[in-house]
Design a protein around this motif. Structure first.
Motif, PDB file in Angstrom:
ATOM      1  N   TYR A   1       0.851  -1.182   0.000  1.00 31.21           N
ATOM      2  CA  TYR A   1       0.000   0.000   0.000  1.00 31.21           C
ATOM      3  C   TYR A   1       0.893   1.240   0.000  1.00 31.21           C
ATOM      4  CZ  TYR A   1      -2.661  -3.882   1.952  1.00 31.21           C
ATOM      5  OH  TYR A   1      -3.212  -5.130   2.179  1.00 31.21           O
ATOM      6  N   GLY A   2       1.043   1.848  -1.155  1.00 30.10           N
ATOM      7  CA  GLY A   2       1.922   3.007  -1.283  1.00 30.10           C
ATOM      8  C   GLY A   2       1.345   4.003  -2.262  1.00 30.10           C
ATOM      9  N   SER A   3       2.193   4.504  -3.173  1.00 33.03           N
ATOM     10  CA  SER A   3       1.720   5.454  -4.184  1.00 33.03           C
ATOM     11  C   SER A   3       0.668   4.805  -5.070  1.00 33.03           C
ATOM     12  CB  SER A   3       2.893   5.955  -5.034  1.00 33.03           C
ATOM     13  OG  SER A   3       3.572   4.871  -5.625  1.00 33.03           O
ATOM     14  N   SER A   4       0.755   3.479  -5.183  1.00 34.70           N
ATOM     15  CA  SER A   4      -0.300   2.680  -5.805  1.00 34.70           C
ATOM     16  C   SER A   4      -0.435   1.417  -4.966  1.00 34.70           C
ATOM     17  CB  SER A   4       0.064   2.324  -7.262  1.00 34.70           C
ATOM     18  OG  SER A   4       1.274   1.577  -7.295  1.00 34.70           O
ATOM     19  N   CYS A   5      -1.501   0.692  -5.160  1.00 33.27           N
ATOM     20  CA  CYS A   5      -1.692  -0.565  -4.428  1.00 33.27           C
ATOM     21  C   CYS A   5      -1.288  -1.700  -5.361  1.00 33.27           C
ATOM     22  CB  CYS A   5      -3.147  -0.703  -3.987  1.00 33.27           C
ATOM     23  SG  CYS A   5      -3.478  -2.226  -3.065  1.00 33.27           S
ATOM     24  N   THR A   6      -0.210  -2.390  -5.012  1.00 34.78           N
ATOM     25  CA  THR A   6       0.356  -3.422  -5.882  1.00 34.78           C
ATOM     26  C   THR A   6       0.332  -4.770  -5.196  1.00 34.78           C
ATOM     27  OG1 THR A   6       1.854  -1.773  -6.821  1.00 34.78           O
ATOM     28  CG2 THR A   6       2.387  -4.079  -7.220  1.00 34.78           C
ATOM     29  N   LEU A   7      -0.215  -5.780  -5.880  1.00 41.65           N
ATOM     30  CA  LEU A   7      -0.242  -7.138  -5.347  1.00 41.65           C
ATOM     31  C   LEU A   7       0.672  -8.014  -6.193  1.00 41.65           C
ATOM     32  CD1 LEU A   7      -3.372  -9.015  -4.056  1.00 41.65           C
ATOM     33  CD2 LEU A   7      -1.608 -10.221  -5.323  1.00 41.65           C
ATOM     34  N   VAL A   8       1.652  -8.633  -5.551  1.00 34.73           N
ATOM     35  CA  VAL A   8       2.596  -9.517  -6.242  1.00 34.73           C
ATOM     36  C   VAL A   8       2.314 -10.945  -5.787  1.00 34.73           C
ATOM     37  CG1 VAL A   8       5.027 -10.106  -6.550  1.00 34.73           C
ATOM     38  CG2 VAL A   8       4.326  -7.706  -6.467  1.00 34.73           C
ATOM     39  N   LEU A   9       2.156 -11.850  -6.738  1.00 38.25           N
ATOM     40  CA  LEU A   9       1.682 -13.204  -6.433  1.00 38.25           C
ATOM     41  C   LEU A   9       2.464 -14.252  -7.207  1.00 38.25           C
ATOM     42  CD1 LEU A   9      -0.611 -15.115  -5.248  1.00 38.25           C
ATOM     43  CD2 LEU A   9      -1.847 -14.654  -7.383  1.00 38.25           C
ATOM     44  N   SER A  10       2.729 -15.363  -6.539  1.00 43.13           N
ATOM     45  CA  SER A  10       3.264 -16.537  -7.226  1.00 43.13           C
ATOM     46  C   SER A  10       2.494 -17.765  -6.767  1.00 43.13           C
ATOM     47  CB  SER A  10       4.756 -16.733  -6.926  1.00 43.13           C
ATOM     48  OG  SER A  10       5.200 -17.955  -7.501  1.00 43.13           O
ATOM     49  N   THR A  11       2.053 -18.566  -7.734  1.00 47.09           N
ATOM     50  CA  THR A  11       1.399 -19.839  -7.416  1.00 47.09           C
ATOM     51  C   THR A  11       2.323 -21.006  -7.771  1.00 47.09           C
ATOM     52  OG1 THR A  11       0.317 -19.815  -9.587  1.00 47.09           O
ATOM     53  CG2 THR A  11      -0.927 -18.920  -7.728  1.00 47.09           C
ATOM     54  N   GLY A  12       3.623 -20.713  -7.825  1.00 47.73           N
ATOM     55  CA  GLY A  12       4.610 -21.745  -8.118  1.00 47.73           C
ATOM     56  C   GLY A  12       5.002 -21.814  -9.581  1.00 47.73           C
ATOM     57  N   CYS A  13       4.469 -20.908 -10.401  1.00 53.46           N
ATOM     58  CA  CYS A  13       4.802 -20.866 -11.836  1.00 53.46           C
ATOM     59  C   CYS A  13       5.200 -19.454 -12.224  1.00 53.46           C
ATOM     60  CB  CYS A  13       3.612 -21.335 -12.669  1.00 53.46           C
ATOM     61  SG  CYS A  13       3.065 -23.011 -12.320  1.00 53.46           S
ATOM     62  N   GLY A  14       6.229 -18.919 -11.587  1.00 56.40           N
ATOM     63  CA  GLY A  14       6.661 -17.560 -11.870  1.00 56.40           C
ATOM     64  C   GLY A  14       5.983 -16.549 -10.957  1.00 56.40           C
ATOM     65  N   VAL A  15       6.325 -15.281 -11.165  1.00 57.18           N
ATOM     66  CA  VAL A  15       5.818 -14.189 -10.316  1.00 57.18           C
ATOM     67  C   VAL A  15       5.147 -13.148 -11.203  1.00 57.18           C
ATOM     68  CG1 VAL A  15       6.436 -12.430  -8.624  1.00 57.18           C
ATOM     69  CG2 VAL A  15       7.722 -14.573  -8.705  1.00 57.18           C
TER      70      VAL A  15
ATOM     71  N   LEU B 185       8.903 -16.078  -3.351  1.00 58.30           N
ATOM     72  CA  LEU B 185       8.785 -15.150  -4.481  1.00 58.30           C
ATOM     73  C   LEU B 185      10.128 -14.920  -5.155  1.00 58.30           C
ATOM     74  CD1 LEU B 185       6.374 -12.551  -2.847  1.00 58.30           C
ATOM     75  CD2 LEU B 185       5.828 -13.992  -4.819  1.00 58.30           C
ATOM     76  N   MET B 186      11.174 -14.740  -4.341  1.00 55.46           N
ATOM     77  CA  MET B 186      12.511 -14.484  -4.912  1.00 55.46           C
ATOM     78  C   MET B 186      12.982 -15.656  -5.760  1.00 55.46           C
ATOM     79  SD  MET B 186      14.036 -11.639  -4.573  1.00 55.46           S
ATOM     80  CE  MET B 186      13.565 -10.102  -3.795  1.00 55.46           C
ATOM     81  N   GLU B 187      12.803 -16.867  -5.265  1.00 55.26           N
ATOM     82  CA  GLU B 187      13.247 -18.032  -6.035  1.00 55.26           C
ATOM     83  C   GLU B 187      12.427 -18.184  -7.317  1.00 55.26           C
ATOM     84  OE1 GLU B 187      13.854 -21.724  -4.135  1.00 55.26           O
ATOM     85  OE2 GLU B 187      15.270 -20.933  -2.664  1.00 55.26           O
ATOM     86  N   GLN B 188      11.133 -17.923  -7.228  1.00 55.69           N
ATOM     87  CA  GLN B 188      10.279 -18.021  -8.421  1.00 55.69           C
ATOM     88  C   GLN B 188      10.652 -16.976  -9.466  1.00 55.69           C
ATOM     89  OE1 GLN B 188       7.718 -20.166  -9.389  1.00 55.69           O
ATOM     90  NE2 GLN B 188       8.480 -21.432  -7.724  1.00 55.69           N
ATOM     91  N   ALA B 189      11.252 -15.866  -9.005  1.00 58.71           N
ATOM     92  CA  ALA B 189      11.655 -14.797  -9.931  1.00 58.71           C
ATOM     93  C   ALA B 189      13.100 -14.968 -10.413  1.00 58.71           C
ATOM     94  CB  ALA B 189      11.494 -13.438  -9.265  1.00 58.71           C
TER      95      ALA B 189
END
Length: 383
Positions: A170-184, A290-294
């Motif tokens: 929650y900042g200048s925009s609201c950003t949701l970062v998600l990984s379901t095990g197939c990338g980010v 998340l880091m490993e998926q990225a």
């Protein structure tokens, strides 16, 4: 009016559509996971709204209570925790919930149970609420092992067993970062639509970055490898440019920048916090996932972060995560330190067990074991 631009906006990839597309790849899926994620997204939208008008609604400041971590609870902390607990329970897809704000895990009543465990920090970086700095929600999802009788064992799993992880900033925009095990993938909330739109598809962290992120106020308490690594960041000996220091003090914001721009985020153990400070289940594991998926790495100073097996829901750990090559550097420093310690211990054991050197210091097997145990706890190169 730009009609061409408007035409493009009619084919938006919302997070709901994205998750449904992922679900279609698994014909056996019944949609439970999709429903659970939709409730998490709803909780994020609610908290985003509360954060944006916190000052007007008098939600900043202290709530007058202290959470299990000994941290004073802000009003938004309390509200956010209640929102996510209710959203997750009402989904009918969870059995166990672990929140930073609650001392014990929450076991959902049998009539509303599902097959998932959710671990979360409802409002990370809450010390920054009053000054308007970016804060966020962190979450991770596990499948329970015992469908009929869920236990704490279902939560105390290594991070590599996570099905999904993410954070909402929650900042200048609201950003949701998600990984379901197939990338980010990253989604940004469009306030006019009330929907999260895919804006950062298939995020890949640069292999090496130019930024390091750490609280240097703790520098005098660091161990050798951490101090040496930060020194190399500032004064590289190979002729390369120095890294830039960027530290916000909100894990979600610092990790988000690291994920997009590359570099390394460090929160090491030190003399004051020998076990580290960040919580394993709902801070270290989701961000490491998340880091490993990225394409990056996450390391504790001893092992891969996702291989840790927690023994309690609020266990802590050091963490080094970020670009692959940057984490490799600090792994090499810790490996060198461990090798140096082993040489010191082996030399001492040979000396102390040699009758010809000093008969009075002859050690039996139990003392050899004690010394090795001592080595595992303390850095003997300092003595």
């Amino acid at each position: 009016m730009d009609h061409q631009s408007d035409a493009h906006r009619t084919d938006l990839m919302t997070i709901t559509r994205f998750v449904l597309n992922e679900q279609s790849r698994h014909p056996e899926s019944r949609g439970d996971f999709t429903i659970l994620l939709s409730h998490i997204v709803l909780g994020c939208k609610f908290v985003c709204s509360a954060v944006s008008k916190a000052g007007l609604a008098k939600l900043i400041g202290l709530a007058g209570e202290t959470n299990v971590q000994g941290e004073e609870q802000k009003k938004l902390d309390v509200l956010s925790n209640e929102v996510f607990i209710k959203a997750l329970v009402s989904s009918g897809r969870t059995s166990i919930l672990v929140s930073e704000e609650d001392e014990e895990a929450t076991f959902v009543e049998p009539s509303k149970r599902g097959k998932y465990c959710v671990v979360f920090d409802p409002l990370d970086g809450s010390s920054n609420i009053d000054c308007g700095v970016s804060i966020g929600t962190i979450f991770g999802i596990y499948m329970i092992k015992h469908a009929n009788d869920p236990t704490l064992e279902d939560v105390l799993q290594p991070g590599k067993n996570m099905l999904a992880a993410g954070y909402c900033m929650y900042g200048s925009s609201c950003t949701l970062v998600l990984s379901t095990g197939c990338g980010v993938n990253g989604f940004t909330l469009d306030p006019s639509l009330g929907e999260f739109i895919l804006t950062h598809p298939d995020i890949k962290i640069p292999k090496k970055g130019k930024i390091y992120s750490v609280n240097e106020g703790n520098a005098k308490h660091w161990d050798g490898p951490t101090a040496e690594y930060v020194e190399k960041c500032k004064f590289p000996k190979d002729g390369s440019s120095s890294k830039s220091l960027r530290y916000i003090g909100s894990m979600v914001a610092d990790v988000h920048r690291t994920l997009l721009y590359g570099g390394i985020f460090l929160y090491p153990a030190d003399k004051n916090s020998p076990n580290g400070k960040l919580r394993v289940l709902y801070e270290v594991f989701p961000m490491s996932f998340l880091m490993e998926q990225a394409g990056g790495q996450a390391f504790t100073g001893k092992q891969r972060a996702l291989d840790l097996i927690p023994t309690n829901v609020h266990e802590r750990s050091p963490i080094f995560l970020g670009s692959y090559d940057d984490v490799e550097e600090i792994k090499a420093l810790y490996a060198a330190e461990e090798k140096k310690n082993e040489v010191v211990v082996c030399s001492f054991l040979v000396f102390a067990s040699d009758k010809t050197v000093c008969p009075a210091t002859r050690l039996d097997g139990s003392w050899v074991h004690k010394i090795r145990t001592f080595y595992n706890v303390f850095d003997l190169t300092r003595y």
